[in-house]
Design an enzyme around this catalytic site. Structure first.
Site, PDB file in Angstrom:
ATOM      1  N   ASP A  14       0.856  -1.175   0.000  1.00  0.00           N
ATOM      2  CA  ASP A  14       0.000   0.000   0.000  1.00  0.00           C
ATOM      3  C   ASP A  14       0.898   1.233   0.000  1.00  0.00           C
ATOM      4  O   ASP A  14       2.101   1.145   0.279  1.00  0.00           O
ATOM      5  CB  ASP A  14      -0.896  -0.037   1.242  1.00  0.00           C
ATOM      6  CG  ASP A  14      -1.795   1.178   1.347  1.00  0.00           C
ATOM      7  OD1 ASP A  14      -2.330   1.602   0.315  1.00  0.00           O
ATOM      8  OD2 ASP A  14      -1.946   1.700   2.454  1.00  0.00           O
TER       9      ASP A  14
ATOM     10  N   ARG B  95      -5.705   4.323  -8.209  1.00  0.00           N
ATOM     11  CA  ARG B  95      -7.165   4.221  -8.181  1.00  0.00           C
ATOM     12  C   ARG B  95      -7.574   2.756  -8.066  1.00  0.00           C
ATOM     13  O   ARG B  95      -8.488   2.283  -8.725  1.00  0.00           O
ATOM     14  CB  ARG B  95      -7.788   4.845  -9.425  1.00  0.00           C
ATOM     15  CG  ARG B  95      -7.530   6.334  -9.590  1.00  0.00           C
ATOM     16  CD  ARG B  95      -8.079   7.126  -8.441  1.00  0.00           C
ATOM     17  NE  ARG B  95      -8.062   8.565  -8.690  1.00  0.00           N
ATOM     18  CZ  ARG B  95      -8.229   9.473  -7.750  1.00  0.00           C
ATOM     19  NH1 ARG B  95      -8.406   9.107  -6.499  1.00  0.00           N
ATOM     20  NH2 ARG B  95      -8.217  10.762  -8.036  1.00  0.00           N
TER      21      ARG B  95
ATOM     22  N   LYS C  16      -6.988  -5.215  -5.129  1.00  0.00           N
ATOM     23  CA  LYS C  16      -5.731  -5.574  -4.472  1.00  0.00           C
ATOM     24  C   LYS C  16      -5.684  -7.073  -4.198  1.00  0.00           C
ATOM     25  O   LYS C  16      -4.672  -7.738  -4.471  1.00  0.00           O
ATOM     26  CB  LYS C  16      -5.584  -4.790  -3.165  1.00  0.00           C
ATOM     27  CG  LYS C  16      -5.367  -3.302  -3.336  1.00  0.00           C
ATOM     28  CD  LYS C  16      -5.171  -2.623  -1.983  1.00  0.00           C
ATOM     29  CE  LYS C  16      -4.936  -1.123  -2.138  1.00  0.00           C
ATOM     30  NZ  LYS C  16      -4.691  -0.461  -0.838  1.00  0.00           N
TER      31      LYS C  16
ATOM     32  N   ASP D 125      -1.352  -0.942   6.051  1.00  0.00           N
ATOM     33  CA  ASP D 125      -1.582  -0.433   7.401  1.00  0.00           C
ATOM     34  C   ASP D 125      -3.044  -0.180   7.711  1.00  0.00           C
ATOM     35  O   ASP D 125      -3.383   0.078   8.867  1.00  0.00           O
ATOM     36  CB  ASP D 125      -0.813   0.875   7.603  1.00  0.00           C
ATOM     37  CG  ASP D 125      -1.462   2.040   6.874  1.00  0.00           C
ATOM     38  OD1 ASP D 125      -1.643   3.094   7.481  1.00  0.00           O
ATOM     39  OD2 ASP D 125      -1.791   1.885   5.684  1.00  0.00           O
TER      40      ASP D 125
ATOM     41  N   ASP E   8      -6.585  -2.748   3.486  1.00  0.00           N
ATOM     42  CA  ASP E   8      -5.495  -3.622   3.037  1.00  0.00           C
ATOM     43  C   ASP E   8      -5.649  -5.051   3.560  1.00  0.00           C
ATOM     44  O   ASP E   8      -4.856  -5.920   3.208  1.00  0.00           O
ATOM     45  CB  ASP E   8      -4.133  -3.083   3.500  1.00  0.00           C
ATOM     46  CG  ASP E   8      -3.860  -1.689   2.982  1.00  0.00           C
ATOM     47  OD1 ASP E   8      -4.100  -1.463   1.785  1.00  0.00           O
ATOM     48  OD2 ASP E   8      -3.428  -0.829   3.767  1.00  0.00           O
TER      49      ASP E   8
END
EC number: 7.6.2.1
Length: 1082
Positions: free
Chosen positions: A433, A794, A800, A820, A824
């Site tokens: 991230d 974006r 992810k 974090d 995520d």
């Protein structure tokens, strides 16, 4: 403002029970529930209209006494509900009882044993041990087989039992927490958390955990608000402002709440913690129905904590209907690559056992019950597959985890999954991230642009000067009239920089969701800002620095204070919070000094460009700020007339009361105002890089780890951060994957990308990535993996996780994900190795990860030192344990072949048990302390980590090499012992077994590369224990022979022949072809 919502909710990586509706014709039924009643739960019959279905969870519920995290019935009502005040409750809902236990008294032993014997290694030894109950297959004493297996199972049962007891007491503590409940007659009584039911009125005090999902009815604050902490729910550390129902807030006493003739309609349970649709209805004194819409700001979800004041709330959802329970997921158990490789090797060993047994029978001849003899040989050679392998590896993982957590160079590191520390040494791709991971998530205001003038860090004093002049004139008696005249003038002519700057600062100071909190009371002036985003706080702190501070804020008003102690008061008429879908937030206020109604709006440039009036500078300045790595926000305003606002308010309230498509209706009404707005300014906020990000990324690159940055930020900002962090070097080409909308465009752009792929870094939008994954997933992954770095901007949280899964499936490489924030978690859980950073966005990523660190730079030591050592140590340990089992099996094969292929055990009873335990256990396990290079060398030369990608520490080649060593040593020990055999068989046992023990101790010494004092102690202790046992085990050893010189010289010759050639070969290889690490240390 780019911070996204928690992605876990509604993510494919979060498993929750879907809702299913029966076909009984009861889909429109709405259960009626009373407030303040004392109803009890009952078993639900088949006529219930809705049911939470999850076959796997149902099985778990039936067998372990719990379902997911919450104890409940197998069928419970999951429809919308209306809670009536003052009536009795006959409806049934889940118990509010937390149940994290995995087992009960009946299922504990069976389930633990099943979890153990589903592994091939343990199942193999169970079959071998059970075969000893058959007289024809019995080889030796039962304890030689059941002893090691029983020890392993006993330790496992103890560990699981201990964990289960801890879970039981944790659940009991939470379920027994006492809360105050308001009864139907207005009195107050105590109630346990597990006894709470839908419609109960609960009184909560500051710092109490919210036990169920509540609608806030009354607050001790006069304005009907309170703050809650949600870090255990969504991972965000900022306090959230909650608002009570206005009608119940005005009721004088808490005891009068049950007497209120009203009702609350609540939507059916769902997993989205960011939305709620409800309605409060009550008959007023005139006999008319008054309705008040309820939204997320009126709710307190379970597992949040009340941060301020005292409140009264009504329970709307309990147990597994709560938002917290519906978002509870059980992540899949991760299995390391090393464990998979070892499992494969054990299957090869099993095949070798069968082949060796069949070969001996074939040579002997297929006479009589040959299959029985063959099975006896399989049992004799069962030590080829060592049962201690799994135990030693698990103990080694625990030691590695302890080393990681005790490392003073990476303080605060926590190992949450001790089963995969070796995975840290096999990482090929790192998916990271940006905000809060590569950057500090510490926002600093850097730039203000008002169209004609741009202010930077060095010119902020000019902004402060403009504000002082503006506030000085504002304090004059005729200021209001002057302002109105100036507004007319400025609408026709170009406004002055002073006026435009003051308007921009005022808009920033008003348009936000920040609330000042005085921790020790207002008199101490210990003011702390609370907001849902650090961007918001950075903007408000900046306005305070330049002379316009947020003095006070409540539900209905905002008060600003200027540097000359002038106060500006605003009434809050409406507020529209920021969402990841809208990417903007707005507020409508009434200025008390001018009586103007103003609509302020701020948001991302992508959405604000079409909202503000035409201008020729916004797009260019947004790109300029993005190139500097700044996060941009566009601020605009619109003055509303009284009639215009009244019409908007009417339509807005009507939309909020709709129960169907409420969100869409509300957004449509708001968008009617968002047209032709006046552009005030553009702000730029910097997110500082984490400490030592640049050297850490360079270290990872040199170690052969490819880093992909996945972020929700805009393309320009993400590209700038990639350059400033040295993820992409300054002289490296960057290929920007153009935005595509169709399959044809995607195909053409992929062809363009193919020409640049090997040498250029890739930057791609999430929307374009989605099309690539939809139509050309394999081709895209192949090309992207060739790039030195990839930046996806974006990027949604779901994307992810999809990228992680795609890389795992199509590359068969080890993927590590680091982040974090709550957005995520899905990526972290999908990766082979998930690392969470404890950051400003909370601990949700840290708690969901396999490893938790406090800053990104700790990733270097974690991978280069601990990951590398863990992998190499486990590889050496596993192969040596296999060698230990092979060598004694080879000796057994030689012995059987020399004695007419008889299936008789060479070593009986305690000798077989002691060989793998007290005689060799400590020296072999001490290999977990070995290291080839020290920590400083491993960090200074990350190329050493690159070698691990080849998997040479544990491969088929090294495995076969250890097999050859075992065959050589086992054959030498047995054959030479037979040659030197004189009269009694007991002497052969004494000579060969002693030579075997000493050979194992010497082989450990030859394997060690860096000696530790515990290694020396383990070697000496094991040798001492064996020598002492020689005097005790007289049934296996002849004491008179042990003290003779014949015994000593025979053992010395055999040991020398088995170990000396290997030592010579190892020394020669080290001199002629030294390993790379030895050159580095020199």
């Amino acid at each position: 403002m780019d911070r996204l919502r928690n992605p876990l909710l509604a993510s494919e990586h979060v498993k929750y029970s879907p809702l299913k509706m029966y076909t009984t014709g009861k889909s429109n039924d709405v259960p009626m529930v009373s407030m303040g009643s004392t109803a009890t739960n009952h078993t639900i019959d088949d006529d219930v209209g809705y049911e939470m279905l999850n076959s796997k969870s149902k099985t778990s519920c039936c067998t372990s006494g719990c379902w997911s995290k919450w104890c409940c019935h197998s069928k419970v009502e999951a429809g919308s509900r209306t809670i009536l005040l003052g009536n009795s409750n006959s409806q049934v809902f889940p118990q509010n009882k937390i149940c994290n236990q995995k087992y009960n008294l009946i299922t504990f032993v069976p389930k633990v044993l099943y979890d153990q014997f589903k592994f091939f290694l343990n199942l193999y030894f169970l079959v071998m041990a059970c075969s000893q109950f058959i007289p024809a297959l019995k080889i030796g004493y039962l304890y030689t087989y059941w002893g090691p297996l029983g020890f392993v199972l006993f330790v496992t049962l103890l560990r699981e039992g201990y964990d289960e007891i801890k879970r039981y007491y944790r659940d009991k503590e939470i379920n027994s927490t006492v809360y105050q409940k308001i009864c139907s007659n207005g009195s107050t009584t105590s109630i346990k958390s597990s006894e709470i039911q839908v419609s109960d009125l609960l009184v909560l005090k500051k710092n109490q955990r919210v036990p169920a999902d509540l609608v806030l009815l009354k607050s001790s604050e006069k304005n009907g608000t309170c703050f809650i902490r949600t870090d255990q729910l969504d991972g965000e550390t900022d306090w959230k402002l909650k608002v009570s129902v206005s009608y119940t807030q005005n009721i004088g006493s808490n005891s009068d709440l049950p007497k209120c003739e009203g009702s609350i309609f609540a939507e059916r349970p769902q997993n989205d913690i960011y939305s709620f649709v409800g309605t409060f209805s009550v008959m007023n004194e005139d006999g008319f129905l008054t309705e008040e819409p309820l939204s997320i700001e009126n709710t307190l979800w379970s597992n949040t904590v009340l941060a301020s004041g005292n409140i009264v709330g009504v329970v709307v959802y309990t147990g597994r209907h709560t938002r917290s329970a519906m978002n509870t997921s059980q992540p899949e158990t991760k299995v390391g690559l090393l464990d998979t490789e070892i499992n494969f090797l054990t299957k090869i060993l099993f095949a070798a056992v069968l082949l060796l047994s069949f070969a001996l029978i074939a040579i002997k001849g297929f006479h009589g019950p040959w299959y029985q003899y063959m099975f006896r040989f399989v049992i004799l050679f069962s030590y080829i597959i060592p049962i201690g392998l799994r135990v030693n590896l698990d103990m080694g993982k625990t030691v590695y985890s302890w080393f990681i957590q005790r490392d003073s160079n990476i303080p605060g590191t926590v190992v949450r999954s001790s089963t995969i520390p070796e995975e840290l040494g096999r990482i090929n791709f790192l998916l990271s991230d940006k905000t809060g991971t590569l950057t500090q998530n510490e926002m600093v205001f850097k730039r203000l642009h008002i169209g004609t003038v741009a202010y930077g860090v060095d010119t902020m004093d000019e902004v402060e000067m403009h504000l002082k002049h503006f506030f000085t004139s504002a304090s004059q008696p005729n200021h209001i009239n002057d302002v109105r005249k100036k507004d007319v003038l400025f609408s026709k002519t170009k406004r002055s920089s002073q006026m435009k700057t003051a308007e921009a600062v005022k808009a920033i100071a008003v348009c936000h969701n920040v609330t000042p909190v005085f921790e020790d009371g207002p008199e101490n002036n210990n003011k702390v800002y609370q907001a849902s985003s650090p961007d918001e706080i950075a903007l408000v702190k900046w306005t305070e620095d330049v002379g316009l501070s947020l003095n006070n804020r409540d539900l209905h008003s905002i008060q600003l204070k200027s540097s000359n102690n002038s106060y500006f008061n605003f009434s809050i008429l409406q507020i529209f919070p920021f969402t990841s879908e809208s990417k903007r937030m707005g507020i409508i206020v009434k200025d008390h000094s001018t009586e103007e109604i103003v609509f302020y709006l701020k948001g991302a440039d992508a959405v604000m460009t079409s909202i503000v009036q035409y201008n020729d500078w916004l797009e260019e300045e947004c790109e300029n700020m993005a190139r500097e790595g700044l996060r941009t926000l566009v601020v605009a305003k619109k003055v509303l007339s009284g009639e215009m606002y009244k019409e908007f308010e009417r339509r807005y309230n009507q939309a909020k009361l709709s129960t169907n498509d409420r969100v869409a209706n509300v957004n449509s009404v708001i968008e009617s105002l968002e047209r032709d707005m006046e552009l005030l300014c553009l702000t730029g906020v910097e997110d500082k890089l984490q400490a030592d990000v640049r050297p850490t990324l360079e270290l990872l690159c040199n170690a052969g780890i490819k880093v992909w940055m996945l972020t929700g930020d805009k393309l320009e900002t993400a590209t700038c951060i990639a350059k400033s962090s040295c993820l992409v070097s300054r002289d490296q080409d960057i290929h920007i994957f153009q935005k595509v909308a169709t399959r044809t465009e995607t195909h053409l752009e992929l062809n363009s990308f193919r020409r640049h792929a090997p040498n250029a870094a890739l930057v791609i939008l999430g929307t374009s990535l989605e099309l690539c994954l939809q139509f050309y997933a394999v081709e895209f992954v192949e090309l992207a993996c060739q790039c030195p770095a990839v930046v996806v901007c974006r990027c949604s949280p779901t994307q992810k996780a999809q990228i992680v899964t795609l890389l795992r499936n199509h590359t068969s490489k080890r993927i590590c994900a680091i982040g974090d924030g709550g957005n995520d978690v899905s990526m972290i859980q999908a990766a082979d190795c998930g690392i969470g950073i404890v950051g400003k966005e909370g601990k949700q990523a840290s708690l969901a990860a396999d490893f938790s660190i406090t800053q990104f730079s700790y990733l270097g030591p974690l991978l280069m030192i601990h990951g590398r050592n863990s992998y190499k140590r486990s590889a050496a340990l596993s192969q040596f344990i296999i060698h230990r089992g092979l060598i004694i099996s080879v000796m057994q094969a030689v012995f059987s072949s020399l004695f007419f292929f008889s299936s008789v055990s060479l070593y009986q009873g305690f000798l077989m048990v002691g060989y793998t335990t007290i005689y060799t256990m400590f020296p072999v396990f001490s290999l977990v302390l070995d290291q080839d290079v020290n920590s400083s060398v491993a960090l200074r030369f990350p190329e050493l980590y690159r070698e691990l990608h080849k998997g040479r520490s544990l491969s088929l080649k090294t495995f076969l090499l250890w097999v050859l060593i075992s065959i050589y040593q086992g054959g030498v020990i047995m054959y030479v012992a037979m040659i030197l055999f004189d009269t009694d068989f007991i002497h052969i046992v004494s000579i060969s077994f002693t030579s075997l023990i000493i050979t194992e101790l010497l082989m450990v010494a030859l394997t060690i590369r860096t000696w530790h004092w515990l290694m020396l102690i383990s070697e000496a202790l094991s040798l001492g224990i064996y020598i002492a046992s020689l005097a005790v085990l007289k049934e296996f050893f002849d004491p008179s022979f042990l003290t003779s010189t014949g015994f000593l010289w025979r053992v010395s010759v055999i040991t020398g022949l088995s170990c000396l050639p290997l030592a010579i070969v190892k020394y020669a290889k080290r001199k002629l072809s030294p390993p790379r690490y030895s050159k580095l240390e020199e």
